[in-house]
Design an enzyme around this catalytic site. Structure first.
Site, PDB file in Angstrom:
ATOM      1  N   ASP A   1      -1.525 -16.282 -23.368  1.00  0.00           N
ATOM      2  CA  ASP A   1      -1.741 -15.033 -22.641  1.00  0.00           C
ATOM      3  C   ASP A   1      -3.132 -14.506 -22.981  1.00  0.00           C
ATOM      4  OD1 ASP A   1      -1.604 -12.056 -22.076  1.00  0.00           O
ATOM      5  OD2 ASP A   1       0.414 -12.635 -21.450  1.00  0.00           O
ATOM      6  N   ILE A   2      -3.864 -14.034 -21.987  1.00  0.00           N
ATOM      7  CA  ILE A   2      -5.220 -13.529 -22.233  1.00  0.00           C
ATOM      8  C   ILE A   2      -5.227 -12.143 -22.855  1.00  0.00           C
ATOM      9  CG2 ILE A   2      -6.310 -14.949 -20.456  1.00  0.00           C
ATOM     10  CD1 ILE A   2      -6.419 -12.395 -18.714  1.00  0.00           C
TER      11      ILE A   2
ATOM     12  N   ASN B   1      10.827 -10.955 -17.374  1.00  0.00           N
ATOM     13  CA  ASN B   1      10.934  -9.687 -16.652  1.00  0.00           C
ATOM     14  C   ASN B   1      11.233  -9.979 -15.187  1.00  0.00           C
ATOM     15  OD1 ASN B   1      10.107  -8.180 -18.991  1.00  0.00           O
ATOM     16  ND2 ASN B   1       8.003  -8.759 -18.545  1.00  0.00           N
TER      17      ASN B   1
ATOM     18  N   GLU C   1       4.911  -8.003 -13.650  1.00  0.00           N
ATOM     19  CA  GLU C   1       3.598  -7.673 -13.102  1.00  0.00           C
ATOM     20  C   GLU C   1       3.073  -8.762 -12.181  1.00  0.00           C
ATOM     21  OE1 GLU C   1       1.020  -6.648 -16.357  1.00  0.00           O
ATOM     22  OE2 GLU C   1       2.310  -4.996 -16.994  1.00  0.00           O
ATOM     23  N   VAL C   2       3.345 -10.012 -12.508  1.00  0.00           N
ATOM     24  CA  VAL C   2       2.927 -11.131 -11.668  1.00  0.00           C
ATOM     25  C   VAL C   2       4.185 -11.721 -11.050  1.00  0.00           C
ATOM     26  CG1 VAL C   2       1.812 -13.394 -11.603  1.00  0.00           C
ATOM     27  CG2 VAL C   2       0.912 -11.614 -13.123  1.00  0.00           C
TER      28      VAL C   2
ATOM     29  N   HIS D   1       7.938 -16.252 -14.845  1.00  0.00           N
ATOM     30  CA  HIS D   1       7.316 -16.659 -16.099  1.00  0.00           C
ATOM     31  C   HIS D   1       8.111 -16.128 -17.279  1.00  0.00           C
ATOM     32  CE1 HIS D   1       5.455 -12.792 -15.024  1.00  0.00           C
ATOM     33  NE2 HIS D   1       5.201 -12.608 -16.306  1.00  0.00           N
ATOM     34  N   MET D   2       8.036 -16.851 -18.367  1.00  0.00           N
ATOM     35  CA  MET D   2       8.707 -16.473 -19.599  1.00  0.00           C
ATOM     36  C   MET D   2       7.652 -16.282 -20.678  1.00  0.00           C
ATOM     37  SD  MET D   2      11.858 -18.342 -21.556  1.00  0.00           S
ATOM     38  CE  MET D   2      11.164 -19.957 -21.371  1.00  0.00           C
TER      39      MET D   2
END
Length: 114
Positions: A29-30, A86, A94-95, A99-100
């Site tokens: 994650d950035i 989420n 958010e995206v 994704h996990m």
């Protein structure tokens, strides 16, 4: 329109890829929320958990297996880690590409504020 995660999977946007196979890709994650913060995403664009279909069962299982491998690789399997998916607005997504989050490397505290 492709998501930012699809662009990472396709190599259009740089990322630190830590795992990739025919079903899933994982990258750092950035904007990490913990010392270890890795995103595990399906290579196929699926917006939310609600959009999973029967044919996605193998990929969903692979996400969990990849998380265990990555936790061991990152040295957090024994001390512990958290997996978060989420879903939609109230769930904090958010995206809109399934994704996990794999989080660890420190004590994470309560899961949800009361």
């Amino acid at each position: 329109m492709s998501t930012i995660f699809t662009k990472i999977i396709n190599g259009e946007i740089p990322a630190t890829i830590v795992y990739r196979d025919e079903l899933v890709t994982a990258f750092k994650d950035i904007n990490p929320a913990a010392p270890v913060h890795i995103l595990i995403v399906p290579n196929k664009e699926i917006a939310t958990v609600n959009d999973l279909a029967e044919e996605d069962e193998r990929m969903a299982g692979r996400m969990l297996l990849a998380a265990g491998k990555l936790a061991a690789q990152e040295g957090i399997a024994e001390s512990g880690y958290r997996l978060i998916i989420n879903c939609n607005h109230d769930g904090g997504q958010e995206v809109y590409h399934l994704h996990m989050h794999l989080l660890g490397g420190r004590r994470l505290g309560r899961m949800v504020a009361r």
